[in-house]
Design a protein around this motif. Structure first.
Motif, PDB file in Angstrom:
ATOM      1  N   VAL A  56      17.160   0.722   4.696  1.00  0.00           N
ATOM      2  CA  VAL A  56      17.443  -0.055   5.904  1.00  0.00           C
ATOM      3  C   VAL A  56      16.145  -0.674   6.405  1.00  0.00           C
ATOM      4  N   GLU A  57      16.190  -1.962   6.660  1.00  0.00           N
ATOM      5  CA  GLU A  57      15.037  -2.731   7.139  1.00  0.00           C
ATOM      6  C   GLU A  57      15.420  -3.402   8.451  1.00  0.00           C
ATOM      7  N   LYS A  58      14.555  -3.186   9.437  1.00  0.00           N
ATOM      8  CA  LYS A  58      14.818  -3.655  10.802  1.00  0.00           C
ATOM      9  C   LYS A  58      14.889  -5.182  10.946  1.00  0.00           C
ATOM     10  N   GLY A  64       7.655  -6.241   5.130  1.00  0.00           N
ATOM     11  CA  GLY A  64       6.692  -5.853   6.166  1.00  0.00           C
ATOM     12  C   GLY A  64       5.306  -6.445   5.935  1.00  0.00           C
ATOM     13  N   THR A  65       4.292  -5.699   6.375  1.00  0.00           N
ATOM     14  CA  THR A  65       2.912  -6.147   6.192  1.00  0.00           C
ATOM     15  C   THR A  65       2.555  -6.219   4.711  1.00  0.00           C
ATOM     16  N   THR A  66       3.209  -5.390   3.911  1.00  0.00           N
ATOM     17  CA  THR A  66       2.933  -5.404   2.471  1.00  0.00           C
ATOM     18  C   THR A  66       3.140  -6.808   1.898  1.00  0.00           C
ATOM     19  N   ALA A  67       4.155  -7.514   2.396  1.00  0.00           N
ATOM     20  CA  ALA A  67       4.425  -8.859   1.880  1.00  0.00           C
ATOM     21  C   ALA A  67       3.291  -9.818   2.235  1.00  0.00           C
ATOM     22  N   ALA A  71      -1.886  -7.093  -1.953  1.00  0.00           N
ATOM     23  CA  ALA A  71      -1.275  -6.099  -2.852  1.00  0.00           C
ATOM     24  C   ALA A  71      -2.239  -5.568  -3.894  1.00  0.00           C
ATOM     25  N   GLY A  72      -3.524  -5.496  -3.523  1.00  0.00           N
ATOM     26  CA  GLY A  72      -4.418  -4.674  -4.324  1.00  0.00           C
ATOM     27  C   GLY A  72      -3.915  -3.245  -4.210  1.00  0.00           C
ATOM     28  N   LEU A  73      -3.905  -2.529  -5.318  1.00  0.00           N
ATOM     29  CA  LEU A  73      -3.384  -1.162  -5.312  1.00  0.00           C
ATOM     30  C   LEU A  73      -4.458  -0.231  -5.847  1.00  0.00           C
ATOM     31  N   ALA A 215      18.079  -1.195  12.039  1.00  0.00           N
ATOM     32  CA  ALA A 215      16.906  -0.454  12.526  1.00  0.00           C
ATOM     33  C   ALA A 215      17.222   1.004  12.830  1.00  0.00           C
ATOM     34  N   LEU A 216      16.362   1.874  12.321  1.00  0.00           N
ATOM     35  CA  LEU A 216      16.453   3.291  12.702  1.00  0.00           C
ATOM     36  C   LEU A 216      16.204   3.436  14.199  1.00  0.00           C
ATOM     37  N   THR A 217      17.045   4.200  14.889  1.00  0.00           N
ATOM     38  CA  THR A 217      16.729   4.495  16.286  1.00  0.00           C
ATOM     39  C   THR A 217      16.459   5.986  16.497  1.00  0.00           C
ATOM     40  N   ALA A 279       7.802  -6.137  14.263  1.00  0.00           N
ATOM     41  CA  ALA A 279       8.293  -5.255  13.197  1.00  0.00           C
ATOM     42  C   ALA A 279       7.899  -3.787  13.420  1.00  0.00           C
ATOM     43  N   ASN A 280       6.613  -3.522  13.366  1.00  0.00           N
ATOM     44  CA  ASN A 280       6.171  -2.124  13.324  1.00  0.00           C
ATOM     45  C   ASN A 280       5.797  -1.639  14.714  1.00  0.00           C
ATOM     46  N   THR A 281       6.765  -1.021  15.366  1.00  0.00           N
ATOM     47  CA  THR A 281       6.549  -0.555  16.736  1.00  0.00           C
ATOM     48  C   THR A 281       6.646   0.971  16.813  1.00  0.00           C
ATOM     49  N   GLY A 282       6.358   1.627  15.707  1.00  0.00           N
ATOM     50  CA  GLY A 282       6.287   3.086  15.729  1.00  0.00           C
ATOM     51  C   GLY A 282       7.633   3.777  15.865  1.00  0.00           C
ATOM     52  N   ASP A 283       8.723   3.091  15.559  1.00  0.00           N
ATOM     53  CA  ASP A 283      10.061   3.684  15.753  1.00  0.00           C
ATOM     54  C   ASP A 283      10.226   4.980  14.952  1.00  0.00           C
ATOM     55  N   ALA A 284       9.816   4.939  13.701  1.00  0.00           N
ATOM     56  CA  ALA A 284      10.013   6.107  12.836  1.00  0.00           C
ATOM     57  C   ALA A 284       9.119   7.266  13.283  1.00  0.00           C
ATOM     58  N   GLY A 498       3.042   5.977   3.883  1.00  0.00           N
ATOM     59  CA  GLY A 498       2.433   4.751   4.406  1.00  0.00           C
ATOM     60  C   GLY A 498       1.940   4.929   5.830  1.00  0.00           C
ATOM     61  N   ASN A 499       1.934   3.852   6.576  1.00  0.00           N
ATOM     62  CA  ASN A 499       1.320   3.858   7.893  1.00  0.00           C
ATOM     63  C   ASN A 499       2.125   4.624   8.943  1.00  0.00           C
ATOM     64  N   THR A 500       3.277   5.143   8.557  1.00  0.00           N
ATOM     65  CA  THR A 500       4.009   6.051   9.449  1.00  0.00           C
ATOM     66  C   THR A 500       3.324   7.421   9.471  1.00  0.00           C
ATOM     67  N   PRO A 515      -4.329   1.428   1.316  1.00  0.00           N
ATOM     68  CA  PRO A 515      -3.141   1.552   2.174  1.00  0.00           C
ATOM     69  C   PRO A 515      -1.837   1.542   1.369  1.00  0.00           C
ATOM     70  N   ILE A 516      -1.669   0.517   0.540  1.00  0.00           N
ATOM     71  CA  ILE A 516      -0.393   0.410  -0.181  1.00  0.00           C
ATOM     72  C   ILE A 516      -0.341   1.402  -1.340  1.00  0.00           C
ATOM     73  N   GLY A 517      -1.482   1.570  -2.019  1.00  0.00           N
ATOM     74  CA  GLY A 517      -1.506   2.530  -3.134  1.00  0.00           C
ATOM     75  C   GLY A 517      -1.080   3.919  -2.678  1.00  0.00           C
TER      76      GLY A 517
HETATM   77  P1  FAD Z   1       4.894  -2.238   6.096  1.00  0.00           P
HETATM   78  O1  FAD Z   1       4.578  -2.838   4.791  1.00  0.00           O
HETATM   79  O2  FAD Z   1       4.525  -3.033   7.310  1.00  0.00           O
HETATM   80  O3  FAD Z   1       6.447  -1.976   6.098  1.00  0.00           O
HETATM   81  C1  FAD Z   1       7.085  -1.409   7.216  1.00  0.00           C
HETATM   82  C2  FAD Z   1       8.495  -1.978   7.325  1.00  0.00           C
HETATM   83  O4  FAD Z   1       9.266  -1.119   8.151  1.00  0.00           O
HETATM   84  C3  FAD Z   1       8.538  -3.358   7.945  1.00  0.00           C
HETATM   85  O5  FAD Z   1       9.266  -4.242   7.122  1.00  0.00           O
HETATM   86  C4  FAD Z   1       9.261  -3.120   9.265  1.00  0.00           C
HETATM   87  O6  FAD Z   1      10.047  -4.218   9.693  1.00  0.00           O
HETATM   88  C5  FAD Z   1      10.101  -1.919   8.940  1.00  0.00           C
HETATM   89  N1  FAD Z   1      10.516  -1.152  10.119  1.00  0.00           N
HETATM   90  C6  FAD Z   1       9.795  -0.865  11.224  1.00  0.00           C
HETATM   91  N2  FAD Z   1      10.541  -0.145  12.089  1.00  0.00           N
HETATM   92  C7  FAD Z   1      11.753   0.028  11.515  1.00  0.00           C
HETATM   93  C8  FAD Z   1      12.954   0.656  11.932  1.00  0.00           C
HETATM   94  N3  FAD Z   1      13.067   1.256  13.129  1.00  0.00           N
HETATM   95  N4  FAD Z   1      14.010   0.655  11.092  1.00  0.00           N
HETATM   96  C9  FAD Z   1      13.941   0.034   9.872  1.00  0.00           C
HETATM   97  N5  FAD Z   1      12.823  -0.606   9.447  1.00  0.00           N
HETATM   98  C10 FAD Z   1      11.743  -0.599  10.253  1.00  0.00           C
HETATM   99  N6  FAD Z   1      -3.399  -3.079   1.716  1.00  0.00           N
HETATM  100  C11 FAD Z   1      -3.603  -2.767   0.431  1.00  0.00           C
HETATM  101  O7  FAD Z   1      -3.401  -1.626   0.039  1.00  0.00           O
HETATM  102  N7  FAD Z   1      -4.043  -3.706  -0.453  1.00  0.00           N
HETATM  103  C12 FAD Z   1      -4.285  -5.001  -0.096  1.00  0.00           C
HETATM  104  O8  FAD Z   1      -4.630  -5.829  -0.939  1.00  0.00           O
HETATM  105  C13 FAD Z   1      -4.079  -5.342   1.261  1.00  0.00           C
HETATM  106  N8  FAD Z   1      -4.301  -6.605   1.680  1.00  0.00           N
HETATM  107  C14 FAD Z   1      -3.922  -6.952   2.938  1.00  0.00           C
HETATM  108  C15 FAD Z   1      -4.005  -8.295   3.294  1.00  0.00           C
HETATM  109  C16 FAD Z   1      -3.536  -8.697   4.520  1.00  0.00           C
HETATM  110  C17 FAD Z   1      -3.618 -10.152   4.900  1.00  0.00           C
HETATM  111  C18 FAD Z   1      -2.973  -7.751   5.407  1.00  0.00           C
HETATM  112  C19 FAD Z   1      -2.424  -8.158   6.716  1.00  0.00           C
HETATM  113  C20 FAD Z   1      -2.910  -6.408   5.056  1.00  0.00           C
HETATM  114  C21 FAD Z   1      -3.381  -5.993   3.824  1.00  0.00           C
HETATM  115  N9  FAD Z   1      -3.311  -4.663   3.433  1.00  0.00           N
HETATM  116  C22 FAD Z   1      -3.593  -4.342   2.143  1.00  0.00           C
HETATM  117  C23 FAD Z   1      -2.803  -3.604   4.332  1.00  0.00           C
HETATM  118  C24 FAD Z   1      -1.371  -3.270   3.978  1.00  0.00           C
HETATM  119  O9  FAD Z   1      -0.638  -4.473   3.809  1.00  0.00           O
HETATM  120  C25 FAD Z   1      -0.640  -2.410   5.003  1.00  0.00           C
HETATM  121  O10 FAD Z   1      -1.465  -1.413   5.537  1.00  0.00           O
HETATM  122  C26 FAD Z   1       0.548  -1.733   4.302  1.00  0.00           C
HETATM  123  O11 FAD Z   1       1.311  -2.742   3.664  1.00  0.00           O
HETATM  124  C27 FAD Z   1       1.417  -0.946   5.245  1.00  0.00           C
HETATM  125  O12 FAD Z   1       2.530  -0.475   4.515  1.00  0.00           O
HETATM  126  P2  FAD Z   1       3.731   0.277   5.230  1.00  0.00           P
HETATM  127  O13 FAD Z   1       4.746   0.509   4.184  1.00  0.00           O
HETATM  128  O14 FAD Z   1       3.213   1.425   5.991  1.00  0.00           O
HETATM  129  O15 FAD Z   1       4.252  -0.784   6.299  1.00  0.00           O
END
Ligand code: FAD
Length: 532
Positions: A56-58, A64-67, A71-73, A215-217, A279-284, A498-500, A515-517
């Motif tokens: 489920v994606e909000k 998210g930020t990954t897009a 995407a260096g891993l 969205a997860l609540t 998007a990322n407002t700390g819901d989880a 991840g960042n949760t 971060p992504i790795g």
């Molecule tokens: P996200 O990728 O942000 O995914 C979280 C998703 O959860 C979002 O889609 C959001 O909408 C969804 N969500 C939030 N709340 C809810 C809810 N209540 N219910 C359902 N869905 C919800 N990191 C690297 O490792 N390598 C890189 O090369 C790199 N380059 C970067 C370049 C840029 C320009 C930026 C901005 C960042 C870069 N980073 C990189 C950092 C990295 O992108 C992020 O730290 C990482 O993608 C976070 O991953 P995540 O899965 O925690 O969150």
């Protein structure tokens, strides 16, 4: 729609009309919350292992930020490195990671990351949709075990099939496109969008399901075990989803919540982060804390210097080839070529660039024309910046100082000293250009490629603020990504990545792709535990 939901319900309403305690609108084995690189890696693994998996994606987009990311891993010791002739191993990476992170994070958690990283790439590449390649980008610290040319791998670009694909059409556009409300570019998906696109295709191939605008609540707990979640669907309806095996939270950080940023980080608000708006407002994180999850590193972010935009947002900037930074004193305060997280920490230490009280300006000279001598991930339009007072120009440094409200004598003295360093090749104050990371971006022609004199008018100043790629404090997890309580016991059925979570890197950013790795590793480990 209602009829469909009723048909899906595990338990029909009772004859008296009351909902039984366990009324569910949908059921799966594994519910994955979020759709970044971690979430989709966990979802793919779970689906590939035969579990009925629902993502489920909000928001209206996957990724998210990954897009937005490159995407260096940082997944050391993997087959894509080997194909490129980069010699690496979990052991070499461990030496480096330990030297950087030390005891800030339990060693078992560090080892889970390092020992899973390489095998994870090998595992993913067994799927026809998942391909990675090595690209050079140096590690961020001069520590034993570092590879100067870097050790990160990237998803290969992804061609779109003829006629498109609905999942790929729903991958979040790049950050610059979203900021200017432009559609995603045509052609192959690259970088973070390629990672998300590839994982979505792999997930689909493995039979996983996805839902946008859902969205997860809150989480549903029974007898101390998480058995499902409550979500709000795209029509605004509340739905209860049963997760027979468990729930994986990979929903990013709390970077988008201004209140939490003020409370935990002492920062002014949420508009200087790179996280997608809303998007990322700390819901989880909040949902897990309600069930007693322990937290760590709450004040932490993946910091970066950012360029302030006229609309009040900011964009990640790196690779400063020219000029220097000054704070309100008119003096430099750090090596401007530092890896971005370390520059962010330098800003924090100087209490500079965090609001209007101690402004930071990037000063450079006329040799670059209308270009910024650095990389800004969202293009900066000089005319609009100038109108907003965020890009100032003057024929002399003295006049520039006046427009910035800086002491002219200090600013000219700073430039004079800097130019002496450029001539000698040695930055006696901050050692700029001594590290392979600095030199990766440096293209000056003097004795030190990172020190280019600031001497030719007109002189420019562009406002720099403290931004971030996302927060990285959150719930504490164990080596299987199980969410922990303060007493160290796991909350059954609840996983996070991840960042949760409180990052496995502690208050450091060891190398590109951490971060992504790390999100991918712990989500993958969660799925492997869920199937047991
Ligand atoms: P996200 O990728 O942000 O995914 C979280 C998703 O959860 C979002 O889609 C959001 O909408 C969804 N969500 C939030 N709340 C809810 C809810 N209540 N219910 C359902 N869905 C919800 N990191 C690297 O490792 N390598 C890189 O090369 C790199 N380059 C970067 C370049 C840029 C320009 C930026 C901005 C960042 C870069 N980073 C990189 C950092 C990295 O992108 C992020 O730290 C990482 O993608 C976070 O991953 P995540 O899965 O925690 O969150």
């Amino acid at each position: 729609d209602e009829a469909q939901h009723a048909a899906q319900a595990d338990t029909a309403p009772q004859a008296d009309g009351a909902q039984p305690a366990a009324h569910w609108d949908d059921t799966c084995d594994v519910l994955v919350v979020g759709s970044g690189g971690g979430a989709l890696t966990g979802a793919y693994t779970a689906a590939a292992l035969g579990l009925d998996t629902l993502v489920v994606e909000k928001t209206a987009y996957f990724g998210g930020t990954t897009a937005y990311s490159g995407a260096g891993l940082w997944l050391p010791g993997n087959p894509a490195q080997e194909r490129a002739g980069v010699e690496d191993s979990a052991e070499l990476a461990r030496a480096y990671f330990r030297a950087v992170v030390g005891d800030a994070v339990p060693h078992a958690l560090q080892d889970a990351y390092l020992d899973t990283a390489g095998p994870l790439v090998e595992y993913l590449e067994r799927d026809e949709h998942l391909r990675f390649e090595f690209r050079p980008f140096p590690d961020y610290f001069g520590a034993p075990g570092r590879i100067d040319g870097g050790r990160s791998v990237y998803p290969c670009d992804l061609d779109q099939p003829e006629g498109g694909h609905p999942l790929l059409a729903a991958v979040r556009p790049p950050a610059w496109a979203e900021r200017f409300e432009l559609p995603a570019p045509d052609g192959p998906l690259t970088d973070g969008r390629a990672l998300i696109g590839r994982l979505l295709l792999a997930l689909e191939g493995a039979g996983g399901r996805t839902r946008l605008r859902t969205a997860l609540t809150s989480l549903v707990e029974e007898d101390g075990r998480v058995v499902g979640a409550v979500v709000t669907d795209e029509a605004g309806h509340t739905r209860r989803i049963r997760a027979r095996k468990g729930v994986l939270l990979a929903a990013g950080g709390y970077e988008g919540d201004a209140g939490l940023r003020r409370e935990w980080q002492g920062l002014r608000g949420a508009d200087w982060t790179m996280g997608p708006a809303g998007a990322n407002t700390g819901d989880a994180l909040k949902a897990a804390v309600e069930l007693g999850a322990d937290t760590g590193l709450l004040a932490e972010s993946w910091w970066c210097p950012s360029v302030l935009f006229p609309d009040g947002t900011a964009a990640f900037a790196l690779g400063f080839r020219g000029g220097f930074f000054v704070d309100g004193s008119g003096r430099r305060f750090a090596n401007e070529s530092l890896p971005y997280d370390q520059m962010g920490r330098a800003l924090l230490a100087a209490r500079a660039g965090m609001d209007d009280s101690n402004q930071v300006w990037w000063i450079f000279d006329g040799r670059y024309g209308d270009e910024l001598p650095g990389i800004v991930v969202v293009p900066a339009d000089r005319a609009a910046f100038t109108e907003a007072g965020l890009w100032r120009t003057a024929d002399t440094l003295e006049d520039l100082a006046v427009t910035l409200g800086l002491d002219a004598a200090e600013l000219t003295a700073t430039a004079k000293t800097f130019n002496t360093y450029a001539a000698s090749g040695e930055d006696a104050d901050f050692g700029r250009g001594t590290d392979p990371y600095d030199r990766f971006f440096g293209d000056g022609t003097g004795p030190n490629p990172c020190l280019v004199p600031v001497e030719e008018g007109p002189f420019h100043a562009v406002r720099i603020v403290l931004g971030d790629l996302g927060t990285k404090g959150g719930v504490r997890i164990d080596t299987d990504a199980r969410v922990l309580r303060a007493d160290g016991t796991a909350i059954e059925g609840l996983y996070a990545a991840g960042n949760t979570t409180a990052s496995v890197t502690g208050p450091y950013y060891p190398g590109p792709g951490a971060p992504i790795g790390s999100a991918m590793v712990f989500a993958h480990r969660a799925a492997e535990h869920l199937v047991r």
